[in-house]
Design a protein around this motif. Sequence first.
Motif, PDB file in Angstrom:
ATOM      1  N   UNK A  98      56.744  36.114  48.199  1.00  0.00           N
ATOM      2  CA  UNK A  98      55.398  35.548  48.274  1.00  0.00           C
ATOM      3  C   UNK A  98      55.227  34.315  47.385  1.00  0.00           C
ATOM      4  N   UNK A  99      56.219  34.037  46.538  1.00  0.00           N
ATOM      5  CA  UNK A  99      56.187  32.863  45.667  1.00  0.00           C
ATOM      6  C   UNK A  99      56.428  31.607  46.523  1.00  0.00           C
ATOM      7  N   UNK A 100      55.529  30.619  46.492  1.00  0.00           N
ATOM      8  CA  UNK A 100      55.699  29.435  47.346  1.00  0.00           C
ATOM      9  C   UNK A 100      56.811  28.485  46.902  1.00  0.00           C
ATOM     10  N   UNK A 118      50.491  43.553  31.029  1.00  0.00           N
ATOM     11  CA  UNK A 118      50.925  42.998  32.311  1.00  0.00           C
ATOM     12  C   UNK A 118      51.246  41.517  32.159  1.00  0.00           C
ATOM     13  N   UNK A 119      52.341  41.095  32.762  1.00  0.00           N
ATOM     14  CA  UNK A 119      52.733  39.684  32.808  1.00  0.00           C
ATOM     15  C   UNK A 119      52.751  39.292  34.277  1.00  0.00           C
ATOM     16  N   UNK A 120      51.753  38.524  34.716  1.00  0.00           N
ATOM     17  CA  UNK A 120      51.561  38.283  36.152  1.00  0.00           C
ATOM     18  C   UNK A 120      51.518  36.797  36.492  1.00  0.00           C
ATOM     19  N   UNK A 121      52.011  36.476  37.676  1.00  0.00           N
ATOM     20  CA  UNK A 121      51.905  35.142  38.258  1.00  0.00           C
ATOM     21  C   UNK A 121      50.997  35.229  39.482  1.00  0.00           C
ATOM     22  N   UNK A 142      51.233  42.323  44.386  1.00  0.00           N
ATOM     23  CA  UNK A 142      49.891  42.710  44.798  1.00  0.00           C
ATOM     24  C   UNK A 142      49.357  41.712  45.811  1.00  0.00           C
ATOM     25  N   UNK A 143      48.398  42.179  46.605  1.00  0.00           N
ATOM     26  CA  UNK A 143      47.752  41.299  47.570  1.00  0.00           C
ATOM     27  C   UNK A 143      46.246  41.544  47.515  1.00  0.00           C
ATOM     28  N   UNK A 144      45.489  40.481  47.685  1.00  0.00           N
ATOM     29  CA  UNK A 144      44.032  40.555  47.653  1.00  0.00           C
ATOM     30  C   UNK A 144      43.510  41.347  48.847  1.00  0.00           C
ATOM     31  N   UNK A 185      53.743  40.809  39.356  1.00  0.00           N
ATOM     32  CA  UNK A 185      53.605  41.284  37.976  1.00  0.00           C
ATOM     33  C   UNK A 185      54.864  41.979  37.479  1.00  0.00           C
ATOM     34  N   UNK A 186      55.018  41.924  36.162  1.00  0.00           N
ATOM     35  CA  UNK A 186      56.030  42.701  35.460  1.00  0.00           C
ATOM     36  C   UNK A 186      55.337  43.448  34.322  1.00  0.00           C
TER      37      UNK A 186
END
Length: 305
Positions: free
Chosen positions: A86-88, A245-248, A202-204, A231-232
């Motif tokens: 999902x990372x562009x 949480x470490x999230x992008x 995750x997804x909205x 997330x990690x």
Amino acid sequence: MATHLFAVLLWCAAALPAFVAPQTLTCGRDSVKAAAGMAVRHINDRHKHGFKFRLREVQSSNYQQFSGGCHIDVNVKLSQTKCHFSNPKPADQCELWQMDQRGAVATCSVEFWVMWGMAKITKYECTTRPELTNEELLTVCPSCAKLLPLNDPTGVSAVNEAVRKFNRESKRVHYFTLMEVAQLTAKDVVNIGTVTLLKFALVETTCPRQSAHAFAACTPRCPDRATRVYCQASYYNSHSQVGELDCETYPAKMSSPLPAGEPEPVCRPLFHQSSEACVCKAKLRNPQPSVHHICPFPLHTHKPQ
């Protein structure tokens, strides 16, 4: 609920496309490198779970010329990157895993037809596995984290708790739901005990945070309209506690609001509830439970007319 299950079953029975759009690839014995690059792009474009891959090496190739075109077989080895699908970010800009981070590799056999200047990938099959098994890594790095199956009960429970933590701490407009468990590893830490390392996506959803609906009723927004998060986190087994949480965040491609009164569009289910997952799982040979596999192409279950 019954309607949702019926829709999933219909997806599992559906036929899937066998060909990709034509791309530029010429016939010539020097075309193998271009073919390998095209193969990796195609694999990443269709890979809807886990992580993106980069080309490591071309292992072998076979080239056959005929009137009007050629047939090319390429065998490639791919390295898993740290970029979730999902990372562009383009795959060639993504970092590779270090040995102790437990990445995966894939070996793929890819078939091309080139006719009248138009190229198509008609088939590929891949074997995806950890770079090193737990047993192999133990001999060179006894303290490195152990890979866990993606359905490990402790890991899955920890991820679900991490998703709840994300939603409690989030200030976003909508709730988020779990897209998938991306990777689970565990290691023993002195004076702390076992720590399970979580990577998940995750997804909205369509549910506003102020909604009174039960969270289970929140459905993911369509891919172009959904913000996604990767997330990690660490889970401390002895305390049953999720750490920081470490999230992008990856913004939605279409962020404009819907016109007043227009309902949220309904889209296909997430990959792991889709027809592709059903067929992919059935076609995999000796799948490793700790990695996300590259699905074979094509996935159709009937012979073309």
